[in-house]
Design an enzyme around this catalytic site. Structure first.
Site, PDB file in Angstrom:
ATOM      1  N   ASN A   1       0.834  -1.208   0.000  1.00 45.55           N
ATOM      2  CA  ASN A   1       0.000   0.000   0.000  1.00 45.55           C
ATOM      3  C   ASN A   1       0.861   1.246   0.000  1.00 45.55           C
ATOM      4  OD1 ASN A   1      -2.430  -1.491   0.356  1.00 45.55           O
ATOM      5  ND2 ASN A   1      -2.107  -1.526   2.571  1.00 45.55           N
TER       6      ASN A   1
ATOM      7  N   GLY B   1       2.157  -0.993   3.546  1.00 45.84           N
ATOM      8  CA  GLY B   1       1.432  -2.245   3.359  1.00 45.84           C
ATOM      9  C   GLY B   1       2.138  -3.365   4.096  1.00 45.84           C
TER      10      GLY B   1
ATOM     11  N   GLY C   1       2.582  -6.565   3.725  1.00 42.00           N
ATOM     12  CA  GLY C   1       3.471  -7.452   2.993  1.00 42.00           C
ATOM     13  C   GLY C   1       4.739  -6.761   2.553  1.00 42.00           C
TER      14      GLY C   1
ATOM     15  N   ASN D   1       6.010  -3.972   3.712  1.00 36.54           N
ATOM     16  CA  ASN D   1       6.784  -3.580   4.888  1.00 36.54           C
ATOM     17  C   ASN D   1       7.618  -4.739   5.419  1.00 36.54           C
ATOM     18  OD1 ASN D   1       5.581  -1.066   4.792  1.00 36.54           O
ATOM     19  ND2 ASN D   1       4.227  -1.417   6.527  1.00 36.54           N
TER      20      ASN D   1
ATOM     21  N   GLU E   1      -5.190  -8.559   4.836  1.00 37.27           N
ATOM     22  CA  GLU E   1      -5.475  -7.500   3.867  1.00 37.27           C
ATOM     23  C   GLU E   1      -5.439  -8.047   2.450  1.00 37.27           C
ATOM     24  OE1 GLU E   1      -3.159  -3.943   4.404  1.00 37.27           O
ATOM     25  OE2 GLU E   1      -3.644  -3.817   6.530  1.00 37.27           O
TER      26      GLU E   1
ATOM     27  N   THR F   1       3.754   3.467  13.179  1.00 30.94           N
ATOM     28  CA  THR F   1       3.273   2.851  11.940  1.00 30.94           C
ATOM     29  C   THR F   1       4.268   1.814  11.441  1.00 30.94           C
ATOM     30  OG1 THR F   1       2.177   4.919  11.330  1.00 30.94           O
ATOM     31  CG2 THR F   1       2.505   3.290   9.591  1.00 30.94           C
TER      32      THR F   1
ATOM     33  N   ASP G   1       5.139  -4.888  11.479  1.00 31.91           N
ATOM     34  CA  ASP G   1       5.673  -5.448  10.241  1.00 31.91           C
ATOM     35  C   ASP G   1       7.196  -5.520  10.293  1.00 31.91           C
ATOM     36  OD1 ASP G   1       3.013  -5.345   9.432  1.00 31.91           O
ATOM     37  OD2 ASP G   1       3.278  -3.377   8.492  1.00 31.91           O
TER      38      ASP G   1
END
Length: 291
Positions: free
Chosen positions: A12, A40, A42, A44, A137, A239, A243
């Protein structure tokens, strides 16, 4: 192609707005300037592993737009193979993120191209893979197929069940490691946060890791429960911290580390990430960790 670590997950663009406080229903709150970062779960996770030197590939999808180009550039700069990233006719996924002065975030995701990834896209990508990391997601059938196909090939499988969603009993039973935060663990167990993490193994996975934010993580194995404390830092933006942890964990597992040792390294990576703005730009290299 093959890689030691295969990430099956979303990519993303993160549109991040600093705010003094989040708006309530029907309320307008002025924020600061919007910053755009590659993100996103994945992507990340892949970038976090790649920056640590892992041989890693992302299986995902982006749109044919400027956000997709941003993501592909960030992945390649981190050493992540993008041969398995499909270009969809849908727009690149976007995460709309507000960040308050204490570094906490609230996120709304528009999946876009991520929703176009199909189960059959996974089958030819597993040869030679040591560790598969799947995250939500993406369509749940795609994730469940990836887990089953990887387990059948003897690949070590880690599922980051975030954002939390219903997956089959068979999927949980195929996992080597279930990765959840304390709220996701509570949802999975049908209890309030703080439930006995050992009960997660009753759902089928061979091991579980529960992340606890600034407190660190709990590693649950069949014979042991190990608490791993996080270094104390001053957060500016959380944020993508989960991940960062997932990517570092996968990189260490692929290199042969045990689960607890991998978790110790991963909490250091996550702690560094929250002291910097953005998701992928905040992830440290092995050299920055002093390795």
């Amino acid at each position: 192609m093959c890689a030691d670590v295969l990430i099956v997950g979303p990519a993303n663009a993160d549109l991040v707005v600093p705010v003094e406080r989040r708006p309530g229903g029907g309320e307008t709150v002025l924020g600061g300037d919007t910053a755009i970062f590659p993100g996103g779960k994945g992507a990340n996770t892949a970038v976090a592993a790649g920056r640590l030197g892992a041989d890693v590939a992302l299986l995902g999808a982006v749109g044919d737009d400027s956000y997709g180009a941003l993501l592909l550039e960030s992945l390649r700069e981190a050493g992540v193979s993008t041969e398995l990233v499909r270009t969809s006719d849908r727009p690149t996924g976007i995460a709309y993120i507000t960040v308050t002065p204490d570094g906490e975030n609230a996120i709304l995701v528009s999946p876009g191209a991520n929703s176009s990834l199909r189960p059959e896209d996974v089958d030819s990508a597993l040869d030679g893979v040591k560790v598969l990391v799947a995250s939500l997601e993406l369509p749940v059938p795609t994730i469940e197929h990836a887990v089953a196909a990887a387990a059948a090939k003897g690949v070590r499988v880690l599922l980051n069940l975030s954002p939390v969603a219903e997956v089959s009993r068979e999927t949980l039973a195929a996992l080597d490691v279930l990765l959840v935060n304390e709220h996701e663990a509570a949802w999975l167990l049908g209890e309030e946060p703080g439930a006995d993490p050992r009960r997660l193994l009753e759902r089928g996975p061979r091991a579980a890791v529960v992340t606890l934010g600034a407190a660190g993580v709990v590693v649950v194995e069949s014979e042991n429960v190990t608490e791993v404390a996080s270094p104390k830092v001053e957060p500016v933006d959380t944020t993508g911290a989960g991940d960062a942890f997932a990517g570092a964990l996968a990189a260490s597992l692929a290199a042969g580390s045990g689960l607890v040792d991998a978790a110790r390294r991963a909490v250091k990576v996550a702690a560094v990430s929250v002291t910097r703005h953005g998701a992928q730009p905040s992830y440290p290299t092995a050299a920055e960790l002093g390795e």
